[in-house]
Structures are given as structure tokens and as C-alpha cells.
Design an enzyme around this catalytic site. Sequence first.
Site, mmCIF file in Angstrom:
data_model
loop_
_atom_site.group_PDB
_atom_site.id
_atom_site.type_symbol
_atom_site.label_atom_id
_atom_site.label_comp_id
_atom_site.label_asym_id
_atom_site.label_seq_id
_atom_site.Cartn_x
_atom_site.Cartn_y
_atom_site.Cartn_z
ATOM 1 N N HIS A 3 0.844 -1.201 0.000
ATOM 2 C CA HIS A 3 0.000 0.000 0.000
ATOM 3 C C HIS A 3 0.875 1.246 0.000
ATOM 4 O O HIS A 3 1.936 1.279 0.620
ATOM 5 C CB HIS A 3 -0.928 -0.004 1.217
ATOM 6 C CG HIS A 3 -2.007 1.023 1.126
ATOM 7 N ND1 HIS A 3 -1.800 2.351 1.437
ATOM 8 C CD2 HIS A 3 -3.305 0.938 0.727
ATOM 9 C CE1 HIS A 3 -2.914 3.029 1.235
ATOM 10 N NE2 HIS A 3 -3.839 2.191 0.808
ATOM 11 N N GLU A 9 -3.654 2.274 -7.323
ATOM 12 C CA GLU A 9 -4.079 3.354 -6.439
ATOM 13 C C GLU A 9 -3.239 4.598 -6.727
ATOM 14 O O GLU A 9 -2.102 4.691 -6.274
ATOM 15 C CB GLU A 9 -3.979 2.941 -4.967
ATOM 16 C CG GLU A 9 -2.756 2.111 -4.595
ATOM 17 C CD GLU A 9 -2.481 2.108 -3.101
ATOM 18 O OE1 GLU A 9 -3.427 2.250 -2.322
ATOM 19 O OE2 GLU A 9 -1.304 1.986 -2.727
#
EC number: 5.3.1.1
Length: 253
Positions: free
Chosen positions: A96, A166
Site C-alpha cells: 500500500h 491506487e
Amino acid sequence: MGRKFFVGGNWKCNGTVEQVEAIVQTLNAGQIVSPDVVEVVVSPPYVFLPIVKAKLRPEIQVAAQNCWVKKGGAFTGEVSAEMLANLGVPWVILGHSERRSLLGESSEFVGEKVAYALAQGLKVIACVGETLEQREAGSTMEVVAEQTKAIAGKIKDWSNGVVAYEPVWAIGTGKVATPAQAQEVHANLRDWLKTNVSPEVAESTRIIYGGSVTGASCKELAAQADVDGFLVGGASLKPEFIDIINAAAVKSA
């Protein structure tokens, strides 16, 4: 067989026992489309994983937000893939952007983590994405390809992996890539997989979008050909997460 829509909810570092139980109650009571249409995974902080797993409706799975790069041992503060497997936690989020930027996780390190977690039988949501500076410099695909290459070089079987694109500039900022921007990167990433891994992996691997997805933006994003789902942040803590899950119906319409 087509790619089943995938919706992940990343709760990040949020919640109390009471708040988490309230979210679980909302999810359990919600009307969501059939598991044949959508795969749903939520990712609470480690400490709440057993509570959520025990109380959540069975068709929604759980994920950890991270795991260590090798077997357990003298690694204070870390949680190993083996521990997650032992707990019956099937999924883990790796790479992430918050961990890349705040904790300095390199693409190489993320690739090693992904390979190790898969080898222990976990399923992985592997995150890639560019910063605002990188996008404005026109290097989005260069960055995303480099991050994906670091993973692709270490794994052979992609069947238990999902790739989450993302755009870092759209996380927690309220900015959302337009559906066209998301589709462009997803299509280019699929082309990269086709060329550098295999046409079969490119066709079967789900590429999901994670950047300030909301109940308002989800349907138009879901309608894009190469957007196979979402990794949702803040909105996954709210009732609108049900609406985002149900955006999967757009694919089967």
C-alpha cells in the site's frame, strides 16, 4: 469465464471494538448482490481480525493490511504470513502506498513480501500507483510498470493475486481519477502483463481501482472495461460501502 468483480474495504488504522462491531452489523444487514457476481473482502486492523472474522456474514472475507517478508522470529511488531494462515485469514494487502511512502517499503521489498505470502497460501492484494509529481511528469506507466515488474519477477502463479492501482494523489484527498484516467492505466497495465507475463495472466488477473472511491463515483468507474473492482478506504467504514459493493451489478447488467 470473466473476471469476478472484487471489492476490498481497507479500514486502515481506524476503529474501536464498538465501532468495528457496528460496521460489521451494517454489513451483515445490508442487501448486497450475489457472491456469484462480486467477491468482497474487508481489512480491519490486526487486533480486530478475530472479532470481524467471527461475526461477519460468511460471504464476506477478511484481509490483513500487511505481513512480514519471511517466517516469524525476532521481528518485533511484525505479523507473519504463517500467523495469518493459522488464524484463517485468507487475504493480505501488500505494498500500500502509505507503507511505501511512510515506512520506506521499496518495490523490491514489496515483491518479496508478495512472493512469500503467496507461498504460504495467502491471497494477495498487491498495490501499485504513482504520486502527483510522477503523474504530472508523464511517468505514470513507467512507475506502475516498475512496481509491477518487481512483483512479476518473483512469482509464477497469479491465480491468487489481485492488483490494486491506487493513484497516490487520489488517496484520502477526495480527488478521484476520472473513469477515463482509471481505464487508461488499467488497460495499459493489462497490456504490460500480456507482454511481460502472459496473455492468460493478463486476461484473468483482476485489476482494481483504489483512490477515494465513493458511492457517488463507483458506478461510472465500474462500467470501465478494465476496472475489475475497487480497493476502498474511508468509504468502507460507512454504510455507502454497500452501494460500492453493489456497483458490481453494472458488470453483469
